[in-house]
Every structure is written in structure tokens, then in C-alpha cells.
Design an enzyme around this catalytic site. Structure first.
Site, mmCIF file in Angstrom:
data_model
loop_
_atom_site.group_PDB
_atom_site.id
_atom_site.type_symbol
_atom_site.label_atom_id
_atom_site.label_comp_id
_atom_site.label_asym_id
_atom_site.label_seq_id
_atom_site.Cartn_x
_atom_site.Cartn_y
_atom_site.Cartn_z
ATOM 1 N N ASP A 177 1.007 -1.250 0.036
ATOM 2 C CA ASP A 177 -0.041 -0.104 -0.047
ATOM 3 C C ASP A 177 0.881 1.108 0.069
ATOM 4 O O ASP A 177 1.746 1.238 0.801
ATOM 5 C CB ASP A 177 -0.903 0.050 1.387
ATOM 6 C CG ASP A 177 -2.049 1.112 1.150
ATOM 7 O OD1 ASP A 177 -3.140 0.792 1.062
ATOM 8 O OD2 ASP A 177 -1.451 2.208 1.217
ATOM 9 N N ASN A 185 -1.777 13.030 -3.666
ATOM 10 C CA ASN A 185 -2.888 13.754 -4.459
ATOM 11 C C ASN A 185 -3.173 15.040 -3.909
ATOM 12 O O ASN A 185 -3.201 15.957 -4.915
ATOM 13 C CB ASN A 185 -4.357 12.771 -4.246
ATOM 14 C CG ASN A 185 -4.264 11.784 -4.986
ATOM 15 O OD1 ASN A 185 -3.584 11.674 -6.437
ATOM 16 N ND2 ASN A 185 -4.872 10.473 -4.765
ATOM 17 N N HIS A 190 -4.781 14.646 -8.858
ATOM 18 C CA HIS A 190 -5.230 13.518 -9.197
ATOM 19 C C HIS A 190 -4.294 12.801 -10.370
ATOM 20 O O HIS A 190 -3.940 11.920 -10.219
ATOM 21 C CB HIS A 190 -6.655 13.578 -9.365
ATOM 22 C CG HIS A 190 -7.188 12.390 -8.825
ATOM 23 N ND1 HIS A 190 -7.435 11.858 -7.250
ATOM 24 C CD2 HIS A 190 -7.659 11.253 -9.622
ATOM 25 C CE1 HIS A 190 -8.136 10.733 -7.543
ATOM 26 N NE2 HIS A 190 -8.315 10.242 -8.624
ATOM 27 N N ASP A 194 -2.418 9.475 -10.488
ATOM 28 C CA ASP A 194 -2.565 8.508 -11.483
ATOM 29 C C ASP A 194 -1.301 8.039 -12.185
ATOM 30 O O ASP A 194 -1.157 6.639 -12.418
ATOM 31 C CB ASP A 194 -3.612 8.767 -12.603
ATOM 32 C CG ASP A 194 -4.935 8.998 -12.191
ATOM 33 O OD1 ASP A 194 -5.364 8.715 -10.827
ATOM 34 O OD2 ASP A 194 -6.037 9.207 -12.946
ATOM 35 N N GLU A 221 -4.836 2.349 -4.073
ATOM 36 C CA GLU A 221 -3.361 2.556 -4.185
ATOM 37 C C GLU A 221 -2.810 1.236 -3.403
ATOM 38 O O GLU A 221 -1.566 1.354 -2.925
ATOM 39 C CB GLU A 221 -2.817 3.819 -3.509
ATOM 40 C CG GLU A 221 -3.776 4.444 -2.322
ATOM 41 C CD GLU A 221 -3.794 3.673 -1.172
ATOM 42 O OE1 GLU A 221 -4.718 2.852 -1.055
ATOM 43 O OE2 GLU A 221 -3.091 3.989 -0.390
HETATM 44 P P1 GH3 Z 1 -1.399 5.399 4.391
HETATM 45 O O1 GH3 Z 1 0.011 5.878 4.492
HETATM 46 O O2 GH3 Z 1 -1.980 4.941 5.745
HETATM 47 O O3 GH3 Z 1 -1.853 4.236 3.536
HETATM 48 O O4 GH3 Z 1 -2.068 6.731 3.738
HETATM 49 P P2 GH3 Z 1 -3.049 6.958 2.657
HETATM 50 O O5 GH3 Z 1 -3.386 8.449 2.380
HETATM 51 O O6 GH3 Z 1 -2.071 6.287 1.376
HETATM 52 O O7 GH3 Z 1 -4.267 6.227 2.692
HETATM 53 P P3 GH3 Z 1 -5.690 6.611 2.474
HETATM 54 O O8 GH3 Z 1 -6.681 5.426 2.619
HETATM 55 O O9 GH3 Z 1 -6.068 7.582 3.600
HETATM 56 O O10 GH3 Z 1 -5.759 7.105 1.223
HETATM 57 C C1 GH3 Z 1 -5.495 6.526 -0.128
HETATM 58 C C2 GH3 Z 1 -5.669 7.461 -1.146
HETATM 59 O O11 GH3 Z 1 -5.388 6.854 -2.367
HETATM 60 C C3 GH3 Z 1 -6.927 8.295 -1.368
HETATM 61 C C4 GH3 Z 1 -7.359 8.149 -2.589
HETATM 62 O O12 GH3 Z 1 -7.753 9.282 -3.359
HETATM 63 C C5 GH3 Z 1 -6.406 7.643 -3.395
HETATM 64 N N1 GH3 Z 1 -6.569 6.924 -4.605
HETATM 65 C C6 GH3 Z 1 -7.270 5.749 -4.481
HETATM 66 N N2 GH3 Z 1 -7.337 5.410 -5.951
HETATM 67 C C7 GH3 Z 1 -6.919 6.174 -6.851
HETATM 68 C C8 GH3 Z 1 -6.666 6.383 -7.951
HETATM 69 O O13 GH3 Z 1 -7.010 5.535 -8.655
HETATM 70 N N3 GH3 Z 1 -6.096 7.622 -8.524
HETATM 71 C C9 GH3 Z 1 -5.403 8.426 -7.581
HETATM 72 N N4 GH3 Z 1 -4.908 9.421 -8.182
HETATM 73 N N5 GH3 Z 1 -5.651 8.351 -6.453
HETATM 74 C C10 GH3 Z 1 -6.224 7.334 -6.133
HETATM 75 MG MG MG Z 2 -1.867 4.351 1.472
HETATM 76 MG MG MG Z 3 -4.872 1.993 1.384
#
Ligand code: GH3
Ligand code: MG
Ligand code: MG
Ligand code: MG
Length: 303
Positions: A177, A185, A190, A194, A221
Site C-alpha cells: 500500500d 494527491n 489527481h 494516477d 493505491e
Molecule cells: P497510508 O500511508 O496510511 O496508506 O495513507 P494513505 O493516504 O495512502 O491512505 P488513505 O487510505 O487515507 O488514502 C488513499 C488515497 O489513495 C486516497 C485516494 O484518493 C487515493 N487513490 C485511490 N485510488 C486512486 C486512483 O485511482 N488515483 C489517484 N490519483 N488516487 C487514488
Molecule cells: Mg496508502
Molecule cells: Mg490504502
């Protein structure tokens, strides 16, 4: 002569009568790579070989394995199930056609036939088959990163656990992760997010090159790798290799609290599965290890 015969579709023609085979071979040899077989047994061998045909045209009345039995066996084998089977036969009763379709045939052509019509029908089924395969491929690929998606992971993981059970070999599962990706982001937008996901996915895929290794986007992610045959130590070494590979990407992440570059946290589980263990249990254990990596500092591997 066609200069690239390898790109031609491959057709298997099955008939116990040599003259019938010759007639059909001459009909197809311009546009196809033709493989003749004069018995159902021989046809099964060819269909399950390393170079299976794209389509099969078979007679029904044959000694030993007849056309129906041949078709049924092919449809019962996951490796040959997708190959379209067409019957070409002198039996013209409707009942026989019904039996053919029940056995899994896609078409039923009666002799005497009009050769261009047979060619057209074979080409039609081939085109349909290709479209079908394309759709199936798309259903299992993540649109953003173009690596396998979670649906595909579910299939692969189940198969690999079953295989590990049968062969009494260990299997490892690695959850990954991206750290502080929400901040990424928020900082870079965004679109950049991506593109970072794509770079990470590509690097994971090119780092996991051992035969049988598999990586998918699990969601958001989060990525997951299946490492068949890898015991705890091997799997840990592979995880270190992945972490090092991600570090070489040097994707700037100025708001990350652990590194100036994008990093991932890793949860690893290695087991010698038995039939009793549920798949969800293995996933949960890897997820727990990932949570532990997050809780104790990130950019690290926990097991
Ligand atoms: P942690 O270190 O605890 O994992 O923190 P984190 O911020 O990575 O975890 P969190 O679950 O709070 O946030 C995940 C982020 O991933 C939020 C979401 O917008 C982003 N994300 C998920 N899918 C995509 C995607 O397809 N594209 C983009 N640009 N961002 C994405
Ligand atoms: Mg994360
Ligand atoms: Mg996550
Ligand atoms: Mg016959």
C-alpha cells in the site's frame, strides 16, 4: 506461399475417412494452418498439446471416440473449453444436431456441403471467438495501470493455493500500500497521482519476474502479489527487492512523513496451505501484517 503462416489461424480437422480429411484440408489450406486427425483420440492429443488449434471441425461417426464424445471431453477440460467445435457430418436428422449442441458444439454442417459456406461459417466462429477473448481479457485488466485487477487476483490466488496444497509447497502473499497517498494527491493533483500509480504498477510487474509470480492492483493505491513456491525467506528477499526497486523510481513526495520519495508498506504471509484453510484467512493475515507495517513506521515489510 504465404510468407507468415504462423500468424494464420490453426484448424484441426477430424474425420476417420482419409478422403473427407483431404477434401477439407484442401478447402482450408490457403487461409489456415491445417492439422488433420483421423481419430478422436488423436484429435484430443493435439487439442491438449502445447500448440492447440484455434478451431475444430469434426466428423461425428468415428470408431472409438466419436464426435460427441470428443466435443464433450474438450468442453470438460478448462484448457480446451474455449475452442469452438463445429460438426461436419452426413447424419442429417434434427435429433443429431440437438445432441451436438448439447455436447457443446457451436455449429452443425451436413454433408454434402457447399465449400464456401463451410469456410464462411468457420471464419464467423473464429471472429466471434476472438471478440469473446478480448472481452474476457478486458474484464480482468485494471484500466488505469493495465496490470491484472482484483477479479483476476481472486482466480489466480485460488488456483495457486490449490496447487500449493496438492504439491505440499509453500505459497506467499504480499500486500502493498502506498504511503501517504492521500497527501500525494492533495499536493500534486489527481493526474500526477494516477501517473504515480501507473509507474508503481509497472515497476512491481517488471520486478516480479520469477515464473508463476503474479501481481495485481487490489484496489485504490493497494497492490497484491502472489508468490507461489516461495517460503518465508525467499518471499522476504523478493519483498526487499521490490522495496529497493520502488526506491529507484525516486517519485518525489514532499509531503510524505517517511521519505522525500514515494514509498510503500508491505504485509507478507507465507504458509504451507492445507485444504482446510480458507482463502480469506490468508488474505486477512497479510492485511494484518500490512497494518502492522503502517502502524510501526511505514516503508517497511512486516510478516
Ligand atoms: P497510508 O500511508 O496510511 O496508506 O495513507 P494513505 O493516504 O495512502 O491512505 P488513505 O487510505 O487515507 O488514502 C488513499 C488515497 O489513495 C486516497 C485516494 O484518493 C487515493 N487513490 C485511490 N485510488 C486512486 C486512483 O485511482 N488515483 C489517484 N490519483 N488516487 C487514488
Ligand atoms: Mg496508502
Ligand atoms: Mg490504502
Ligand atoms: Mg466418419
Amino acid at each position: 506461399m504465404h510468407n507468415n503462416r504462423k500468424s494464420l489461424p490453426k484448424i484441426l480437422i477430424v474425420d476417420d475417412n482419409k478422403q473427407n480429411v483431404e477434401l477439407l484440408v484442401s478447402l482450408f489450406e490457403q487461409e489456415f494452418r491445417v492439422v488433420p486427425a483421423t481419430s478422436g483420440e488423436r484429435a484430443l492429443k493435439i487439442a491438449t498439446s502445447k500448440n492447440p488449434p484455434d478451431i475444430i471441425l469434426t466428423d461425428i461417426m468415428m470408431p472409438e471416440i466419436d464426435g460427441y464424445q470428443l466435443c464433450t471431453s474438450l468442453k470438460n477440460n478448462p484448457e480446451t473449453r474455449h475452442i469452438p467445435v463445429l460438426f461436419v457430418t452426413a447424419i442429417s436428422e434434427v435429433m443429431d444436431a440437438t445432441k451436438g449442441f448439447e455436447a457443446g458444439a457451436v455449429d452443425y454442417i451436413t454433408k454434402p456441403f457447399h465449400p464456401p459456406m463451410v469456410l464462411a461459417r468457420v471464419n464467423l466462429h473464429l471472429a466471434y471467438q476472438r471478440k469473446q477473448k478480448l472481452l474476457e481479457d478486458f474484464a480482468f485488466i485494471d484500466a488505469l495501470t493495465e496490470i491484472p485487477n482484483r477479479r483476476r487476483f481472486d482466480q489466480v490466488f485460488e488456483n495457486e493455493v490449490l496447487r500449493a496444497c496438492r504439491s505440499s509447497q509453500s505459497i506467499s502473499l504480499l500486500f502493498m500500500d502506498i504511503d501517504f497517498f492521500k497527501k500525494y494527491n492533495d499536493t500534486y493533483g489527481h493526474g500526477k497521482g494516477d501517473s504515480a500509480l501507473r509507474q508503481v504498477a509497472l515497476m512491481l510487474q517488471s520486478t516480479l519476474k520469477r515464473a508463476g509470480d503474479f501481481v495485481a492492483r487490489y484496489g485504490g493505491e493497494e497492490f497484491v502479489a502472489v508468490l507461489p513456491y516461495a517460503d518465508e525467506n525467499e518471499a522476504f528477499d523478493i519483498s526487499v527487492k521490490i522495496r529497493d526497486a520502488i526506491a529507484t523510481l525516486k517519485i518525489p513526495h514532499k509531503t510524505s512523513e517517511v521519505s522525500p520519495y514515494i514509498t510503500l508498506s508491505y504485509g507478507l504471509i507465507s504458509i504451507l496451505p492445507d485444504m482446510k484453510i480458507g482463502l480469506e484467512l490468508i488474505v486477512e493475515a497479510a492485511d494484518r501484517a500490512l497494518y502492522e507495517a503502517k502502524r510501526t513506521g511505514r516503508n517497511k515489510i512486516c510478516r
